[in-house]
Scaffold this active site. Structure first.
Site, PDB file in Angstrom:
ATOM      1  N   LYS A  15      -4.336  10.027  -1.836  1.00 26.10           N
ATOM      2  CA  LYS A  15      -3.445   9.656  -2.946  1.00 26.10           C
ATOM      3  C   LYS A  15      -4.087   9.854  -4.317  1.00 26.10           C
ATOM      4  O   LYS A  15      -5.301   9.949  -4.458  1.00 26.10           O
ATOM      5  CB  LYS A  15      -2.958   8.213  -2.758  1.00 26.10           C
ATOM      6  CG  LYS A  15      -1.861   8.125  -1.689  1.00 26.10           C
ATOM      7  CD  LYS A  15      -1.253   6.740  -1.553  1.00 26.10           C
ATOM      8  CE  LYS A  15      -0.164   6.774  -0.458  1.00 26.10           C
ATOM      9  NZ  LYS A  15       0.385   5.422  -0.202  1.00 26.10           N
TER      10      LYS A  15
ATOM     11  N   ARG B 150      -3.214   4.335   7.652  1.00 25.79           N
ATOM     12  CA  ARG B 150      -2.334   5.504   7.690  1.00 25.79           C
ATOM     13  C   ARG B 150      -3.019   6.664   6.982  1.00 25.79           C
ATOM     14  O   ARG B 150      -3.284   6.577   5.783  1.00 25.79           O
ATOM     15  CB  ARG B 150      -1.015   5.146   7.004  1.00 25.79           C
ATOM     16  CG  ARG B 150       0.033   6.242   7.001  1.00 25.79           C
ATOM     17  CD  ARG B 150       1.269   5.782   6.225  1.00 25.79           C
ATOM     18  NE  ARG B 150       2.284   6.802   6.152  1.00 25.79           N
ATOM     19  CZ  ARG B 150       2.288   7.802   5.276  1.00 25.79           C
ATOM     20  NH1 ARG B 150       1.324   7.906   4.389  1.00 25.79           N
ATOM     21  NH2 ARG B 150       3.260   8.689   5.289  1.00 25.79           N
TER      22      ARG B 150
HETATM   23  C1  YH5 Z   1       1.914   3.755   2.517  1.00 27.68           C
HETATM   24  O1  YH5 Z   1       0.995   3.621   1.705  1.00 27.68           O
HETATM   25  N1  YH5 Z   1       2.714   6.095   1.873  1.00 27.68           N
HETATM   26  S1  YH5 Z   1       4.222   8.379   1.766  1.00 27.68           S
HETATM   27  C2  YH5 Z   1       1.000  10.892  -2.534  1.00 27.68           C
HETATM   28  C3  YH5 Z   1      -0.137  11.613  -2.238  1.00 27.68           C
HETATM   29  C4  YH5 Z   1      -0.655  11.609  -0.952  1.00 27.68           C
HETATM   30  C5  YH5 Z   1      -0.024  10.881   0.038  1.00 27.68           C
HETATM   31  C6  YH5 Z   1      -1.256  13.543  -2.977  1.00 27.68           C
HETATM   32  N2  YH5 Z   1       4.372   6.169   3.343  1.00 27.68           N
HETATM   33  C7  YH5 Z   1       2.727   4.929   2.571  1.00 27.68           C
HETATM   34  O2  YH5 Z   1       1.354   9.291   1.885  1.00 27.68           O
HETATM   35  N3  YH5 Z   1       4.044   3.973   4.362  1.00 27.68           N
HETATM   36  C8  YH5 Z   1       3.738   6.814   2.346  1.00 27.68           C
HETATM   37  O3  YH5 Z   1      -0.732  12.298  -3.260  1.00 27.68           O
HETATM   38  C9  YH5 Z   1       3.752   4.982   3.498  1.00 27.68           C
HETATM   39  N4  YH5 Z   1       2.238   2.756   3.391  1.00 27.68           N
HETATM   40  C10 YH5 Z   1       3.267   2.862   4.292  1.00 27.68           C
HETATM   41  N5  YH5 Z   1       3.519   1.833   5.111  1.00 27.68           N
HETATM   42  C11 YH5 Z   1       3.108   8.727   0.414  1.00 27.68           C
HETATM   43  C12 YH5 Z   1       1.833   9.395   0.780  1.00 27.68           C
HETATM   44  C13 YH5 Z   1       1.148  10.168  -0.271  1.00 27.68           C
HETATM   45  C14 YH5 Z   1       1.632  10.186  -1.557  1.00 27.68           C
END
Ligand code: YH5
Length: 277
Positions: free
Chosen positions: A221, A255
């Site tokens: 993230k 996750r």
């Molecule tokens: C979470 O924290 N996150 S989707 C932006 C990024 C990288 C990854 C490059 N679903 C979560 O994974 N469900 C998502 O920048 C989730 N907790 C739970 N329970 C976002 C994601 C991401 C966003």
């Protein structure tokens, strides 16, 4: 403390890896319907081979600027993947959805948990989750995906996030979801500045003390980009650092995109914790 995920039991006093499986159009090279399903399934096989206890299947992009997905579109993306994983792989299937129809249909096809970034606040979601009988992860988000990062503000982020989650716990328990099938998630990056995310990370032990197993997602993230100056593809070391911290602070599910490496992190933390018992 075991939790039942539609026939699979996981010990929530231990830490497990949840592998991310995005089934949004941008996530797999588009060679049409079948090759999309094929590549999603191949990725699921890989995540499980690398040690994921749970696969999180998501058909809605929560990225700012992402086009809202219709119910039918989300069903079309998620359901075939849930069904195919169920048929081929012995793993807990989580569905990353806020949509009641997707919750119901996924449960019917063999999903083992509901992961809702909107904490069952969408119309009909609470009822669908109650009916499913599945474990549910309630996540905190300030604002809506489109605008949540424009000006996140809290007087105390830890108090506000904890307060919100405990209020949702109260509502969903009253609606008929037993405390023993709830997980909580502070929602890293969902309407939070880097400072807010770090405060929440520091306070994870405090949140764990509320008595519910925690799920956390920080893998790749922006908060890690802000700290390290790295692009998304170069954020593995930072992702492992925060996974280590979360595991030490008692998170039950982490996750991540990079399962193999995170499984090693958890093995090391678990070895330390078990060495003195
Ligand atoms: C979470 O924290 N996150 S989707 C932006 C990024 C990288 C990854 C490059 N679903 C979560 O994974 N469900 C998502 O920048 C989730 N907790 C739970 N329970 C976002 C994601 C991401 C966003």
């Amino acid at each position: 403390m075991n939790m039942d995920f539609a026939g699979h039991s996981l010990d929530m006093t231990r830490c497990h890896v949840m592998g991310v499986l995005n089934v949004t159009p941008d996530s797999f090279s588009d060679g049409g319907h079948f090759s999309r399903l094929d590549s999603a399934l191949a990725h699921a096989h890989r995540l499980v081979a690398e040690g994921a206890a749970i696969i999180d299947v998501g058909g809605e992009s929560t990225r700012p600027g992402a086009r809202p997905v219709s119910v039918q579109e989300e069903l079309d993306r998620v359901c075939p993947v849930v069904e195919a994983i169920r048929a081929e792989i012995n793993v807990v299937i989580s569905v990353d959805t806020s949509t009641p129809e997707v919750m119901g249909e996924s449960k019917r096809l063999g999903a083992g948990m509901i992961n809702d970034v909107r904490a069952l606040q969408r119309e009909g979601a609470l009822e669908a989750a109650v009916t499913s009988g599945l474990p549910v992860c309630l996540m905190h988000m300030q604002g809506k995906p489109d605008t949540m990062q424009s000006y996140p503000r809290y007087s105390s982020v830890v108090r506000e996030v904890t307060g919100f989650l405990m209020e949702r716990v109260r509502v969903v328990e009253r609606a008929g979801i037993d405390a023993t099938r709830l997980l909580l998630d502070p929602g890293f990056g969902f309407g939070k500045t880097l400072g807010h995310n770090l405060e929440l990370l520091k306070a994870l032990g405090q949140m764990r003390a509320l008595g519910y197993p925690l799920l956390v997602g920080m893998s790749r993230k922006s908060m890690l980009g802000e700290i390290t100056g790295r692009e998304v593809s170069e954020r593995l070391p930072a992702s492992l650092a925060v996974a280590t911290i979360a595991a030490i602070k008692g998170a039950s599910i982490i996750r991540v995109h990079d399962v193999r490496e995170t499984v090693d992190v958890i093995k090391v933390v678990s070895a330390m914790e078990e060495s003195d018992v």
